[in-house]
Write an enzyme that holds these catalytic residues in place. Structure first.
Site, PDB file in Angstrom:
ATOM      1  N   LYS A  88      -6.678   9.679   0.437  1.00  0.00           N
ATOM      2  CA  LYS A  88      -6.484   8.352   1.017  1.00  0.00           C
ATOM      3  C   LYS A  88      -7.589   7.458   0.468  1.00  0.00           C
ATOM      4  O   LYS A  88      -8.759   7.623   0.811  1.00  0.00           O
ATOM      5  CB  LYS A  88      -6.537   8.422   2.543  1.00  0.00           C
ATOM      6  CG  LYS A  88      -6.320   7.085   3.238  1.00  0.00           C
ATOM      7  CD  LYS A  88      -6.381   7.249   4.756  1.00  0.00           C
ATOM      8  CE  LYS A  88      -6.184   5.925   5.471  1.00  0.00           C
ATOM      9  NZ  LYS A  88      -6.294   6.074   6.946  1.00  0.00           N
ATOM     10  N   LYS A 104      -4.653  -3.308  13.757  1.00  0.00           N
ATOM     11  CA  LYS A 104      -4.223  -2.145  14.537  1.00  0.00           C
ATOM     12  C   LYS A 104      -4.867  -2.175  15.927  1.00  0.00           C
ATOM     13  O   LYS A 104      -6.062  -2.443  16.067  1.00  0.00           O
ATOM     14  CB  LYS A 104      -4.586  -0.859  13.802  1.00  0.00           C
ATOM     15  CG  LYS A 104      -3.816  -0.676  12.490  1.00  0.00           C
ATOM     16  CD  LYS A 104      -4.176   0.631  11.827  1.00  0.00           C
ATOM     17  CE  LYS A 104      -3.338   0.865  10.567  1.00  0.00           C
ATOM     18  NZ  LYS A 104      -3.658  -0.069   9.476  1.00  0.00           N
ATOM     19  N   SER A 129     -13.533  -1.490   8.586  1.00  0.00           N
ATOM     20  CA  SER A 129     -12.613  -1.243   7.491  1.00  0.00           C
ATOM     21  C   SER A 129     -12.939  -2.108   6.281  1.00  0.00           C
ATOM     22  O   SER A 129     -13.307  -3.291   6.404  1.00  0.00           O
ATOM     23  CB  SER A 129     -11.179  -1.532   7.940  1.00  0.00           C
ATOM     24  OG  SER A 129     -10.291  -1.520   6.849  1.00  0.00           O
ATOM     25  N   ALA A 130     -12.761  -1.523   5.106  1.00  0.00           N
ATOM     26  CA  ALA A 130     -12.935  -2.272   3.857  1.00  0.00           C
ATOM     27  C   ALA A 130     -11.875  -3.347   3.689  1.00  0.00           C
ATOM     28  O   ALA A 130     -12.037  -4.243   2.855  1.00  0.00           O
ATOM     29  CB  ALA A 130     -12.901  -1.313   2.669  1.00  0.00           C
ATOM     30  N   GLU A 183       0.856  -1.178   0.000  1.00  0.00           N
ATOM     31  CA  GLU A 183       0.000   0.000   0.000  1.00  0.00           C
ATOM     32  C   GLU A 183       0.897   1.234   0.000  1.00  0.00           C
ATOM     33  O   GLU A 183       2.090   1.144   0.292  1.00  0.00           O
ATOM     34  CB  GLU A 183      -0.887   0.008   1.246  1.00  0.00           C
ATOM     35  CG  GLU A 183      -0.082   0.021   2.553  1.00  0.00           C
ATOM     36  CD  GLU A 183      -0.904   0.458   3.744  1.00  0.00           C
ATOM     37  OE1 GLU A 183      -1.540   1.521   3.652  1.00  0.00           O
ATOM     38  OE2 GLU A 183      -0.878  -0.248   4.776  1.00  0.00           O
TER      39      GLU A 183
END
EC number: 4.2.1.70
Length: 318
Positions: free
Chosen positions: A89, A165, A146-147, A28
């Site tokens: 983002k 995270k 989150s995706a 990423e």
């Protein structure tokens, strides 16, 4: 002729590696743009790229540049991305919009999976994946997910990371991974790590101790599922942060994020920035150390997957 915007452009080094059937590791770009402050983000990018190359693989940073999706940014393109103002983002859902209106965007894990899978890559390295966010109102469930988790169900790649995270609702994240049938495989560990913290207090779905075991597991998984797989390893011991200490900083950072109205994509960078300040930079160091470790493991794994695998016998059930 200018390239069609909807086509993924492949960097020269990545194209050469693919043509020669050499290992490639997808990355990423958001972590090198929004995830770390300068100059740590530039230093972290150099460290990650060096670790992958030293292990014999080619790094493939993903991004959208002026509406063109890329897999395999060259060094000058990465520098331009890091120095640009107003870089979006982009998660998986944002790719089409960024391409259609000609934006420049840094990719999160979900967007990186979409782009890397489109050109046939198998392995992606990152720090920690996203997941279910902590509830602001404990009386109601969180719909802020989150995706990354849903992209793992769609794009069959191995994501090498240090778990999820630690600012997330980790038990809910773990449960959703199970519900989505995403294998959470521990690299030489029986415990699910949480980014800076080595043990989130949760198990992994299985443990592997060698690259050959990962390769065999991946081969079997691909025959029965179309989803991705998480290969998790703890933050290296010399940089890991004790859970109680990290939780104190996190509670304060989350409280400040709520009080200042941080929402959506802006919330995570705010919390990570405050964690760095509250920890005196220890979280930044841990982030860089685990990024390098995950990049190195991903490169070694990509090379293992590229190695010839004995064909199954006619009697094999797989």
């Amino acid at each position: 002729m200018a390239p069609a915007r909807e086509r993924v452009q492949i960097g020269a080094n990545v194209r050469a590696a693919l043509a020669a059937r050499q290992p490639v590791v997808a990355l990423e770009s958001s972590v090198f743009v929004q995830g770390l402050p300068s100059p740590q983000r530039e230093e972290a990018a150099r460290e990650v790229l060096t670790a992958i190359r030293a292990a014999g693989a080619t790094p493939a940073i993903t991004a959208v540049l002026g509406g063109i999706p890329w897999v395999g940014l060259e060094d000058d393109q990465l520098q331009q991305l890091q120095s640009a103002v107003g870089v979006r983002k982009a998660a998986w859902r944002d790719l089409a919009a960024s391409i259609a209106v000609g934006q420049t965007a840094a990719t999160t894990v979900s967007a990186a999976l979409a782009l890397a899978s489109a050109v046939g890559l198998n392995v992606l390295a990152t720090g920690g994946i996203g997941g279910v966010h902590r509830r602001i109102d404990t009386a109601s469930p969180s719909l802020d997910v989150s995706a990354d988790l849903f992209a793992l169900t769609r794009f069959p790649m191995i994501v090498v990371c240090s778990g999820a995270k630690n600012l997330l609702d980790l038990p809910s994240t773990w449960e959703l991974l199970e519900s989505l049938s995403i294998p959470v495989v521990g690299w030489q560990t029986d415990r699910f790590p949480a980014f800076y913290v080595s043990d989130a207090g949760l198990p992994v779905s299985c443990r592997v101790d060698t690259l050959a075991e990962v390769s065999a597991l991946w081969t079997a998984h691909r025959r029965f599922a179309g989803s991705g797989l998480l290969l998790v390893q703890p933050c290296p011991e010399e940089a890991a942060i004790p859970a109680p200490e990290c939780e104190r900083w996190l509670e304060q950072a989350e409280r400040e994020a709520h009080q200042s109205g941080q929402q959506g994509a802006a919330r995570t960078p705010f919390v990570l920035r405050r964690l760095a300040e509250l920890s005196g930079g220890r979280t930044l160091l841990a982030n860089r150390v685990l990024l390098q470790a995950n990049a190195r493991l991903a490169a070694q794994l990509a090379a293992e997957i590229m190695a010839p695998w004995p064909a199954a016998s006619p009697e094999s059930p797989l």
